[in-house]
Write a protein that holds these residues in place. Structure first.
Motif, PDB file in Angstrom:
ATOM      1  N   PRO A 147       0.824  -1.216   0.000  1.00  0.00           N
ATOM      2  CA  PRO A 147       0.000   0.000   0.000  1.00  0.00           C
ATOM      3  C   PRO A 147       0.855   1.261   0.000  1.00  0.00           C
ATOM      4  CG  PRO A 147       0.046  -0.974   2.191  1.00  0.00           C
ATOM      5  CD  PRO A 147       0.762  -1.930   1.290  1.00  0.00           C
ATOM      6  N   LEU A 148       0.370   2.265  -0.709  1.00  0.00           N
ATOM      7  CA  LEU A 148       1.034   3.557  -0.758  1.00  0.00           C
ATOM      8  C   LEU A 148       0.044   4.617  -0.314  1.00  0.00           C
ATOM      9  CD1 LEU A 148       3.552   5.251  -1.641  1.00  0.00           C
ATOM     10  CD2 LEU A 148       2.454   5.465  -3.878  1.00  0.00           C
ATOM     11  N   ALA A 149       0.434   5.427   0.636  1.00  0.00           N
ATOM     12  CA  ALA A 149      -0.474   6.446   1.170  1.00  0.00           C
ATOM     13  C   ALA A 149      -0.813   7.467   0.095  1.00  0.00           C
ATOM     14  CB  ALA A 149       0.163   7.137   2.369  1.00  0.00           C
ATOM     15  N   VAL A 150      -2.090   7.888   0.062  1.00  0.00           N
ATOM     16  CA  VAL A 150      -2.574   8.914  -0.866  1.00  0.00           C
ATOM     17  C   VAL A 150      -2.825  10.176  -0.053  1.00  0.00           C
ATOM     18  CG1 VAL A 150      -4.376   9.569  -2.488  1.00  0.00           C
ATOM     19  CG2 VAL A 150      -3.636   7.184  -2.348  1.00  0.00           C
ATOM     20  N   SER A 151      -2.004  11.188  -0.266  1.00  0.00           N
ATOM     21  CA  SER A 151      -2.082  12.403   0.559  1.00  0.00           C
ATOM     22  C   SER A 151      -2.724  13.575  -0.160  1.00  0.00           C
ATOM     23  CB  SER A 151      -0.674  12.803   1.017  1.00  0.00           C
ATOM     24  OG  SER A 151       0.169  13.039  -0.105  1.00  0.00           O
ATOM     25  N   MET A 152      -3.094  13.398  -1.431  1.00  0.00           N
ATOM     26  CA  MET A 152      -3.744  14.477  -2.156  1.00  0.00           C
ATOM     27  C   MET A 152      -4.628  13.874  -3.244  1.00  0.00           C
ATOM     28  SD  MET A 152      -0.510  15.967  -4.317  1.00  0.00           S
ATOM     29  CE  MET A 152       0.416  14.941  -5.464  1.00  0.00           C
ATOM     30  N   GLY A 153      -5.401  14.727  -3.886  1.00  0.00           N
ATOM     31  CA  GLY A 153      -6.283  14.272  -4.950  1.00  0.00           C
ATOM     32  C   GLY A 153      -7.675  13.951  -4.446  1.00  0.00           C
ATOM     33  N   VAL A 154      -8.612  13.850  -5.396  1.00  0.00           N
ATOM     34  CA  VAL A 154      -9.975  13.434  -5.074  1.00  0.00           C
ATOM     35  C   VAL A 154     -10.158  12.026  -5.618  1.00  0.00           C
ATOM     36  CG1 VAL A 154     -10.887  15.771  -5.070  1.00  0.00           C
ATOM     37  CG2 VAL A 154     -10.909  14.464  -7.184  1.00  0.00           C
ATOM     38  N   PRO A 155     -10.939  11.199  -4.923  1.00  0.00           N
ATOM     39  CA  PRO A 155     -11.116   9.808  -5.369  1.00  0.00           C
ATOM     40  C   PRO A 155     -11.844   9.747  -6.704  1.00  0.00           C
ATOM     41  CG  PRO A 155     -11.831  10.093  -3.084  1.00  0.00           C
ATOM     42  CD  PRO A 155     -11.648  11.460  -3.652  1.00  0.00           C
ATOM     43  N   GLN A 156     -11.153   9.340  -7.739  1.00  0.00           N
ATOM     44  CA  GLN A 156     -11.796   9.227  -9.044  1.00  0.00           C
ATOM     45  C   GLN A 156     -12.678   7.982  -9.062  1.00  0.00           C
ATOM     46  OE1 GLN A 156      -9.777  10.356 -12.631  1.00  0.00           O
ATOM     47  NE2 GLN A 156      -7.948  10.990 -11.516  1.00  0.00           N
ATOM     48  N   GLY A 157     -13.816   8.104  -9.693  1.00  0.00           N
ATOM     49  CA  GLY A 157     -14.786   7.027  -9.685  1.00  0.00           C
ATOM     50  C   GLY A 157     -15.786   7.186  -8.562  1.00  0.00           C
ATOM     51  N   SER A 158     -15.554   8.160  -7.681  1.00  0.00           N
ATOM     52  CA  SER A 158     -16.476   8.410  -6.577  1.00  0.00           C
ATOM     53  C   SER A 158     -17.581   9.349  -7.035  1.00  0.00           C
ATOM     54  CB  SER A 158     -15.732   9.020  -5.384  1.00  0.00           C
ATOM     55  OG  SER A 158     -15.255  10.315  -5.698  1.00  0.00           O
ATOM     56  N   ILE A 159     -18.626   9.442  -6.236  1.00  0.00           N
ATOM     57  CA  ILE A 159     -19.724  10.361  -6.527  1.00  0.00           C
ATOM     58  C   ILE A 159     -19.325  11.791  -6.184  1.00  0.00           C
ATOM     59  CG2 ILE A 159     -22.142  10.904  -6.065  1.00  0.00           C
ATOM     60  CD1 ILE A 159     -21.768   8.230  -7.421  1.00  0.00           C
ATOM     61  N   LEU A 160     -18.601  11.946  -5.084  1.00  0.00           N
ATOM     62  CA  LEU A 160     -18.245  13.282  -4.602  1.00  0.00           C
ATOM     63  C   LEU A 160     -17.084  13.911  -5.371  1.00  0.00           C
ATOM     64  CD1 LEU A 160     -18.458  13.025  -0.693  1.00  0.00           C
ATOM     65  CD2 LEU A 160     -19.761  14.558  -2.161  1.00  0.00           C
ATOM     66  N   GLY A 161     -16.224  13.087  -5.966  1.00  0.00           N
ATOM     67  CA  GLY A 161     -15.015  13.595  -6.600  1.00  0.00           C
ATOM     68  C   GLY A 161     -15.227  14.730  -7.578  1.00  0.00           C
ATOM     69  N   PRO A 162     -16.109  14.588  -8.577  1.00  0.00           N
ATOM     70  CA  PRO A 162     -16.317  15.671  -9.552  1.00  0.00           C
ATOM     71  C   PRO A 162     -16.828  16.966  -8.920  1.00  0.00           C
ATOM     72  CG  PRO A 162     -17.165  13.604 -10.403  1.00  0.00           C
ATOM     73  CD  PRO A 162     -16.823  13.360  -8.966  1.00  0.00           C
ATOM     74  N   THR A 163     -17.743  16.852  -7.961  1.00  0.00           N
ATOM     75  CA  THR A 163     -18.261  18.059  -7.299  1.00  0.00           C
ATOM     76  C   THR A 163     -17.160  18.751  -6.519  1.00  0.00           C
ATOM     77  OG1 THR A 163     -20.490  17.129  -7.133  1.00  0.00           O
ATOM     78  CG2 THR A 163     -19.943  18.931  -5.635  1.00  0.00           C
ATOM     79  N   ILE A 164     -16.364  17.967  -5.809  1.00  0.00           N
ATOM     80  CA  ILE A 164     -15.255  18.525  -5.035  1.00  0.00           C
ATOM     81  C   ILE A 164     -14.285  19.256  -5.958  1.00  0.00           C
ATOM     82  CG2 ILE A 164     -13.229  17.935  -3.651  1.00  0.00           C
ATOM     83  CD1 ILE A 164     -14.881  15.627  -2.480  1.00  0.00           C
ATOM     84  N   PHE A 165     -13.975  18.660  -7.103  1.00  0.00           N
ATOM     85  CA  PHE A 165     -13.039  19.304  -8.024  1.00  0.00           C
ATOM     86  C   PHE A 165     -13.629  20.591  -8.587  1.00  0.00           C
ATOM     87  CE2 PHE A 165     -10.989  19.970 -12.139  1.00  0.00           C
ATOM     88  CZ  PHE A 165      -9.661  19.926 -11.764  1.00  0.00           C
ATOM     89  N   SER A 166     -14.912  20.578  -8.898  1.00  0.00           N
ATOM     90  CA  SER A 166     -15.562  21.792  -9.408  1.00  0.00           C
ATOM     91  C   SER A 166     -15.498  22.923  -8.394  1.00  0.00           C
ATOM     92  CB  SER A 166     -17.023  21.489  -9.772  1.00  0.00           C
ATOM     93  OG  SER A 166     -17.110  20.566 -10.837  1.00  0.00           O
ATOM     94  N   VAL A 167     -15.690  22.596  -7.125  1.00  0.00           N
ATOM     95  CA  VAL A 167     -15.570  23.599  -6.061  1.00  0.00           C
ATOM     96  C   VAL A 167     -14.131  24.123  -5.994  1.00  0.00           C
ATOM     97  CG1 VAL A 167     -15.604  23.921  -3.550  1.00  0.00           C
ATOM     98  CG2 VAL A 167     -17.484  22.715  -4.679  1.00  0.00           C
ATOM     99  N   TYR A 168     -13.188  23.222  -6.165  1.00  0.00           N
ATOM    100  CA  TYR A 168     -11.761  23.562  -6.041  1.00  0.00           C
ATOM    101  C   TYR A 168     -11.334  24.601  -7.084  1.00  0.00           C
ATOM    102  CZ  TYR A 168      -6.789  22.500  -5.114  1.00  0.00           C
ATOM    103  OH  TYR A 168      -5.462  22.558  -4.762  1.00  0.00           O
ATOM    104  N   ILE A 169     -11.798  24.442  -8.333  1.00  0.00           N
ATOM    105  CA  ILE A 169     -11.325  25.328  -9.408  1.00  0.00           C
ATOM    106  C   ILE A 169     -12.309  26.440  -9.744  1.00  0.00           C
ATOM    107  CG2 ILE A 169      -9.989  23.441 -10.428  1.00  0.00           C
ATOM    108  CD1 ILE A 169     -12.149  23.348 -12.663  1.00  0.00           C
ATOM    109  N   ASN A 170     -13.403  26.544  -9.019  1.00  0.00           N
ATOM    110  CA  ASN A 170     -14.482  27.448  -9.405  1.00  0.00           C
ATOM    111  C   ASN A 170     -14.024  28.895  -9.595  1.00  0.00           C
ATOM    112  OD1 ASN A 170     -17.465  27.860  -9.785  1.00  0.00           O
ATOM    113  ND2 ASN A 170     -17.169  29.189  -8.002  1.00  0.00           N
ATOM    114  N   ASP A 171     -13.142  29.388  -8.732  1.00  0.00           N
ATOM    115  CA  ASP A 171     -12.751  30.799  -8.772  1.00  0.00           C
ATOM    116  C   ASP A 171     -11.688  31.112  -9.817  1.00  0.00           C
ATOM    117  OD1 ASP A 171     -14.571  31.258  -6.824  1.00  0.00           O
ATOM    118  OD2 ASP A 171     -13.137  31.537  -5.189  1.00  0.00           O
ATOM    119  N   VAL A 172     -11.197  30.088 -10.518  1.00  0.00           N
ATOM    120  CA  VAL A 172     -10.202  30.333 -11.566  1.00  0.00           C
ATOM    121  C   VAL A 172     -10.764  31.287 -12.615  1.00  0.00           C
ATOM    122  CG1 VAL A 172      -8.976  29.249 -13.497  1.00  0.00           C
ATOM    123  CG2 VAL A 172      -8.937  28.175 -11.241  1.00  0.00           C
TER     124      VAL A 172
END
Length: 430
Positions: free
Chosen positions: A259-284
């Protein structure tokens, strides 16, 4: 806190302990849920066993707390699960939905109380003759237990309803929300560019590519964004736990890596991942300046028009610099080799050597005459000839297959194959 826990439980059960004792008698899935529920009761976050989220500042939106998930909502989702997929994952059959909806809902609401999400061992299907292997917490969301995806779906609905009500998402950001899909994004872009070149001689665009954008989301920056959107401290603690203790591993030819620890990123394939990413870049989008911009997940296009090519490229360079600084503030890296420029015009000849658009690191971007954007091949004349040729090629190959094998299919089978293999291609016309 028994009083706090009780308000998140269905009226038919008095205490969390009663729910936990009741679960194991149903079937193996519920036993796993019961184990997780017990862990929630024993591991409510404290300063000793959890990392506290950053201190909240004065939010720009009204406070957003999670609210109690309703049994009817969970039951509806369970009944609409795909039977074969859910059974493979955790023996959860939609026919059993009415039995498990109440305890699962209780577990979900206990998660809000304790600010922890279920992190259960789960097995991956193994090939014949192989020994099944188990992961404790993984980022392989396609094999996520079905009930956890139901949970994420409920959480996602609460978040998107809050953001939609307060009109938080930028009007130039599409993807993963109702009324702002791929087709509407393409139509807006084409309308803007066609309108621009009808009124002004020159229009130029930069198609921005980010390197592993979803995997590069920094959790502390995201938590800061959630604070600015009014998320309550309990919500922040829940998200802090959501990102904590994730690991990933690789299985190849029967061998499993450590196992390798995951310290960043959003879980791809998850339901929340796309929404979280949209929130992250919204102000760009706020950094675009005098240029226009459109964001669709990690696909960003920056474009502007004007009476002279020099003024257009100068404005585009200024806006591109600002956008790069914005992405750097989010610690998202530009993929310069895949970021391209295009000059749009229908009548004027394309300059032999237009002024270069450069990155902050000094690399010149490549000018191209065609570019595939959200599934559509755009050309500098907006003739769509390249796109039409690609569609024709796809359709011809599929029709050829059906023709060569026509004797093998019934009339009904042929109709089904046309619907499944040819008609979807025509959806890419726009």
């Amino acid at each position: 806190d028994k009083k706090a826990s009780r308000q998140f439980l269905p009226p038919s059960h008095e205490t969390p302990e009663q729910v936990i004792k009741w679960l194991p008698g149903l079937f193996p899935l519920c036993s796993r849920l019961a184990t997780a529920g017990h862990a929630f009761l024993q591991a409510t976050p404290t300063s000793a066993n959890s990392s506290a989220p950053p201190a909240a500042t004065r939010p720009s939106l009204p406070s957003f707390p999670f609210t109690q998930i309703q049994i009817a909502d969970v039951l509806n989702e369970l009944q609409n699960l795909e039977p074969y997929k859910s059974a493979v994952l955790d023996n959860l059959d939609p026919l059993s939905a009415a039995i498990v909806a109440t305890p699962i809902t209780s577990l979900f609401n206990l998660s809000f109380v304790s600010s922890e999400i279920p992190k259960l061992p789960r097995s991956s299907p193994s090939s014949k003759g192989e020994t099944p292997w188990t992961q404790t917490v993984t980022d392989l969301y396609p094999s996520c237990p079905a009930y956890l995806k139901v949970f994420e779906s409920q959480v996602n609905k609460q978040i998107t309803d809050h953001l939609k009500y307060h009109r938080t998402f930028s009007s130039v950001q599409s993807g993963f929300r109702a009324g702002h899909g791929c087709t509407s994004a393409k139509l807006k872009l084409l309308n803007d560019i066609i309108t621009a070149i009808d009124k002004r001689p020159y229009c130029a665009a930069v198609f921005i590519d980010l390197a592993k954008a979803f995997d590069s989301v920094k959790h502390h920056i995201l938590i800061g964004r959630l604070i600015s959107l009014g998320f309550s401290n309990d919500c922040l603690a829940w998200f802090t736990n959501y990102f904590a203790d994730r690991v990933q591993c690789v299985k190849s030819e029967g061998m499993l890596s450590g196992p390798l620890a995951v310290s960043m990123g959003v879980p791809q394939g998850s339901i929340l991942g796309p929404t979280i990413f949209s929130v992250y870049i919204n102000d760009v989008a706020l950094a675009a300046g005098d240029s226009l911009i459109h964001l669709y997940a990690d696909d960003t296009i920056l474009y502007t028009s004007g009476p002279s090519l020099d003024s257009v490229l100068s404005n585009l360079q200024t806006s591109f610099n600002a956008i790069q600084h914005s992405f750097r503030g989010l610690q998202l890296l530009l993929n310069a080799s895949k970021t391209k420029c295009m000059l749009f015009n229908r009548s004027l000849p394309t300059p032999a050597r237009p002024t270069s658009i450069t990155t902050l690191d000094g690399s010149d971007l490549e000018y191209v005459d065609i570019y595939k954007y959200l599934g559509v091949w755009l050309d500098c004349k907006l003739s769509f000839q390249t796109h039409i040729k690609h569609l024709q090629s796809k359709i011809q190959s599929r029709i050829g297959f059906l023709f060569r094998n026509k004797a093998s299919f019934t009339h009904a089978s042929k109709l089904t194959l046309v619907k499944l293999t040819i008609l979807p291609i025509l959806d890419d016309v726009i």
